[in-house]
Scaffold this active site. Structure first.
Site, PDB file in Angstrom:
ATOM      1  N   GLY A  91       2.610  -0.965   4.460  1.00 51.62           N
ATOM      2  CA  GLY A  91       2.786   0.521   3.989  1.00 51.62           C
ATOM      3  C   GLY A  91       4.066   0.806   3.970  1.00 51.62           C
ATOM      4  N   GLY A  92       4.507   1.496   4.896  1.00 42.78           N
ATOM      5  CA  GLY A  92       6.211   2.261   4.813  1.00 42.78           C
ATOM      6  C   GLY A  92       7.110   1.246   4.328  1.00 42.78           C
ATOM      7  CG  ASN A 113      -1.834   1.262   1.422  1.00 45.76           C
ATOM      8  OD1 ASN A 113      -1.871   2.123   0.588  1.00 45.76           O
ATOM      9  ND2 ASN A 113      -2.405   1.207   2.420  1.00 45.76           N
ATOM     10  CD1 TRP A 114       4.068   1.120  -2.297  1.00 47.85           C
ATOM     11  CD2 TRP A 114       3.726   1.629  -4.636  1.00 47.85           C
ATOM     12  NE1 TRP A 114       4.603   0.200  -3.013  1.00 47.85           N
ATOM     13  CE2 TRP A 114       4.781   0.375  -4.471  1.00 47.85           C
ATOM     14  CE3 TRP A 114       3.772   2.066  -5.807  1.00 47.85           C
ATOM     15  CZ2 TRP A 114       5.163   0.054  -5.516  1.00 47.85           C
ATOM     16  CZ3 TRP A 114       4.023   1.441  -6.961  1.00 47.85           C
ATOM     17  CH2 TRP A 114       5.145   0.467  -6.765  1.00 47.85           C
ATOM     18  CE  LYS A 115      -0.341   3.443   4.603  1.00 47.05           C
ATOM     19  NZ  LYS A 115      -0.652   3.236   5.804  1.00 47.05           N
ATOM     20  CG  HIS A 129      -6.144   1.916   4.666  1.00 50.02           C
ATOM     21  ND1 HIS A 129      -6.013   2.868   5.586  1.00 50.02           N
ATOM     22  CD2 HIS A 129      -5.317   1.320   4.640  1.00 50.02           C
ATOM     23  CE1 HIS A 129      -4.558   2.727   6.051  1.00 50.02           C
ATOM     24  NE2 HIS A 129      -4.323   1.567   5.469  1.00 50.02           N
ATOM     25  CD  GLU A 183      -3.363   5.479   6.454  1.00 48.09           C
ATOM     26  OE1 GLU A 183      -3.571   5.620   5.136  1.00 48.09           O
ATOM     27  OE2 GLU A 183      -2.354   5.100   7.139  1.00 48.09           O
ATOM     28  CD  GLU A 202      -3.921  -2.376   7.156  1.00 52.83           C
ATOM     29  OE1 GLU A 202      -2.895  -2.585   6.884  1.00 52.83           O
ATOM     30  OE2 GLU A 202      -4.394  -1.289   7.041  1.00 52.83           O
ATOM     31  CB  SER A 262       4.608  -1.174  12.114  1.00 56.67           C
ATOM     32  OG  SER A 262       4.010   0.194  12.397  1.00 56.67           O
ATOM     33  N   GLY A 287       1.888   2.614  10.963  1.00 56.87           N
ATOM     34  CA  GLY A 287       2.709   3.814  10.437  1.00 56.87           C
ATOM     35  C   GLY A 287       3.425   4.310  11.935  1.00 56.87           C
TER      36      GLY A 287
HETATM   37  P1  PGA Z   1       2.307   0.673   7.815  1.00 51.51           P
HETATM   38  O1  PGA Z   1       1.041   0.647   6.815  1.00 51.51           O
HETATM   39  O2  PGA Z   1       2.939  -0.623   7.214  1.00 51.51           O
HETATM   40  O3  PGA Z   1       3.083   1.908   6.964  1.00 51.51           O
HETATM   41  O4  PGA Z   1       2.194   0.469   9.223  1.00 51.51           O
HETATM   42  C1  PGA Z   1       0.094  -0.244   6.918  1.00 51.51           C
HETATM   43  C2  PGA Z   1      -1.316   0.186   6.052  1.00 51.51           C
HETATM   44  O5  PGA Z   1      -1.738   1.110   6.319  1.00 51.51           O
HETATM   45  O6  PGA Z   1      -1.736  -0.696   5.267  1.00 51.51           O
END
Ligand code: PGA
Length: 247
Positions: A229-230, A9-11, A93, A95, A163, A208, A169
């Site tokens: 994500g990250g 997930n490159w956001k 998600h 977010e 999640e 994470s 994050g």
């Molecule tokens: P993260 O994000 O690995 O940066 O914690 C995961 C996600 O939001 O899908």
């Protein structure tokens, strides 16, 4: 036997140049240990679909509209994503729930729109830190699952990602024990939802996930992969997580 799946997930990160180099590294490594998909921003989807054509790396979007088409300025329909060559789409998600006020009803409508367009949805659920500390984690994710899935016309290709919001994050990860406990619970709740084959559905963990914690998470019997994500923005880190998923 459920096959492992690792999704990037490159956001809201990247540029055409960084997408080109990141995908170049992933494609050169041609990971086969697990199924792999990348979810770039909408504006980089076309580029990613072209780059990944003929490879084992699938492409997904990070969100879609609840509506099939119409006067929805700024929205992107699931059918447009399918037409572009996307295979998957993330819905619900945290977010989106947090910053855009997405309710379970809206997530359900997006999930239905995705399935109707032939996309495989990745449904995200997870509790906040306050909800976990109040002992409500299981009830929260069960309500999110039921709210998004009950009444769905079809759940073809559905994948669920757990999640915990407090782990996204933040560098805090659920312990393999905490994650396994929630995944086993998700599978129990899923088994009660009509149209879901809970034993066969891949359940991803997200929050994470890094090369140094991936292997211990994937040892848990109900964790079938990850939504990353990250660490998915660094080819070497993402490939190491994919390798751990297939080990
Ligand atoms: P993260 O994000 O690995 O940066 O914690 C995961 C996600 O939001 O899908």
């Amino acid at each position: 036997m459920r096959r492992s799946l690792v999704v990037a997930n490159w956001k809201m990160h990247g540029s055409r140049a960084s997408v080109e180099s990141l995908l170049g590294e992933l494609l050169a490594a041609a990971p086969t240990a697990a199924d792999v998909a990348v979810c770039p921003s909408f504006v980089h989807l076309s580029q990613a679909v072209a780059a990944c054509a003929g490879s084992a790396i699938g492409v997904g979007a990070q969100d879609c509209s609840h509506a099939a088409s119409g006067a929805y300025t700024g929205e992107v329909a699931a059918a447009m994503l399918a037409d572009l060559g996307c295979e998957r789409v993330i819905v619900g998600h945290s977010e989106r729930r947090q910053y855009h006020g997405e309710s379970d009803a809206l997530v359900a409508a997006k999930l239905n729109a995705a399935v109707a367009a032939g996309l495989a949805p990745i449904l995200c659920v997870g509790e906040t830190r306050e909800q976990r500390e109040a002992g409500e984690a299981q009830a929260v994710v069960a309500a999110q699952l039921r709210g998004a899935l009950e009444g769905a016309a079809s759940l073809d290709g559905l994948v669920v990602a757990y999640e915990p919001v407090w782990a996204i994050g933040t560098g805090l990860t659920a312990t393999p024990g905490q994650a396994q406990e929630m995944h086993a619970w998700l599978r129990e709740v899923l088994a009660e939802i009509p149209g879901v084959d809970a034993g066969q559905m891949p359940l991803l963990y997200g929050g994470s996930v890094k090369p140094d914690n991936a292997a211990s998470l994937f040892e848990a019997p109900d964790i079938d992969g990850a939504l990353v994500g990250g660490a998915s923005l660094v080819a070497g880190e993402f490939l190491s997580i994919v390798g751990a998923a297939g080990a």
